[in-house]
Design a protein around this motif. Sequence first.
Motif, PDB file in Angstrom:
ATOM      1  N   ARG A  80       0.826  -1.211   0.000  1.00  0.00           N
ATOM      2  CA  ARG A  80       0.000   0.000   0.000  1.00  0.00           C
ATOM      3  C   ARG A  80       0.860   1.260   0.000  1.00  0.00           C
ATOM      4  O   ARG A  80       0.481   2.290  -0.542  1.00  0.00           O
ATOM      5  N   ALA A  89      -4.841   3.784  -2.961  1.00  0.00           N
ATOM      6  CA  ALA A  89      -4.374   3.224  -1.685  1.00  0.00           C
ATOM      7  C   ALA A  89      -5.552   2.842  -0.798  1.00  0.00           C
ATOM      8  O   ALA A  89      -5.545   1.779  -0.167  1.00  0.00           O
ATOM      9  N   LEU A  92      -7.107  -0.275  -2.191  1.00  0.00           N
ATOM     10  CA  LEU A  92      -6.303  -1.454  -1.849  1.00  0.00           C
ATOM     11  C   LEU A  92      -6.540  -1.868  -0.406  1.00  0.00           C
ATOM     12  O   LEU A  92      -6.621  -3.060  -0.095  1.00  0.00           O
ATOM     13  N   GLU A  93      -6.689  -0.900   0.475  1.00  0.00           N
ATOM     14  CA  GLU A  93      -6.955  -1.213   1.879  1.00  0.00           C
ATOM     15  C   GLU A  93      -8.317  -1.909   2.030  1.00  0.00           C
ATOM     16  O   GLU A  93      -8.448  -2.888   2.768  1.00  0.00           O
TER      17      GLU A  93
END
Length: 190
Positions: A80, A89, A92-93
Motif C-alpha cells: 500500500r 491506496a 487497496l486497503e
Amino acid sequence: ISRFLRGYWYVALALLALAGFWLMRSLKDPEWRLRMDARLLASKFAGSLIARLDSARLARTLGTLVGNGVPLLSALNLSRNVLSNRVLANALEAAASEVKTGAGLGYALGRQKVFPRLAVQLLQVGEESGELDTMLIKVADTFDIATRNALDRLLALLVPALTLLMTVVVGAIILSVLLPIYDLTGSIGS
C-alpha cells in the motif's frame, strides 16, 4: 505587463510564494489530497496513465513480496505504501479487508472499480492458476510498457505543438518590430 513586472516584481514574487505555501499546506490535508487524487484519477487524459503507473508499481512490489514467501495479507499492507494516489491506496486497503474475510484478490480489487480492468482480470487468472506472483510480475511488465508507450506518444505530440507555439511567438515578435517601421515609413512618405 513588462512595466508591471519591472515596477511591482515583488508583488509577483510574493504571489508566487503564497501559491507555493498554499499548495504545500493543502497537500498535507488528507481530505484535500484525496479529492485531488480522485479528480486526477477521473481525468480523461491523466487518469488512465496514473492508474496504470500505480498499478504497475503495486503489481511489481506485490509480486516480488508474494514470490519471496511473504503472506498475501502482509504483502498487501506493505504494498500500500508504494501507491502515490490516495484513492488507489484506500481501494487497496478495502480490498485487503475483503481478502482477510476470504475473498480472492482479483475479485476484491475488481469490486473497488478504480484499478484497470486488465490488471484485475490477469490477477483473477493468476489466482485460479496458482501462479499469482508470476502473473503480478506480468501485469507490472505489461503496464510499464503501456505507460512508456503512452508517454512516448505524448512526447511525440508535444513536439509539433511546441513548434506551432514557437511559430506564433516568433511571428508576434516580428510583427511588433515591423509594424512600427511600416507606420514610420508611411508617415514619412505622406
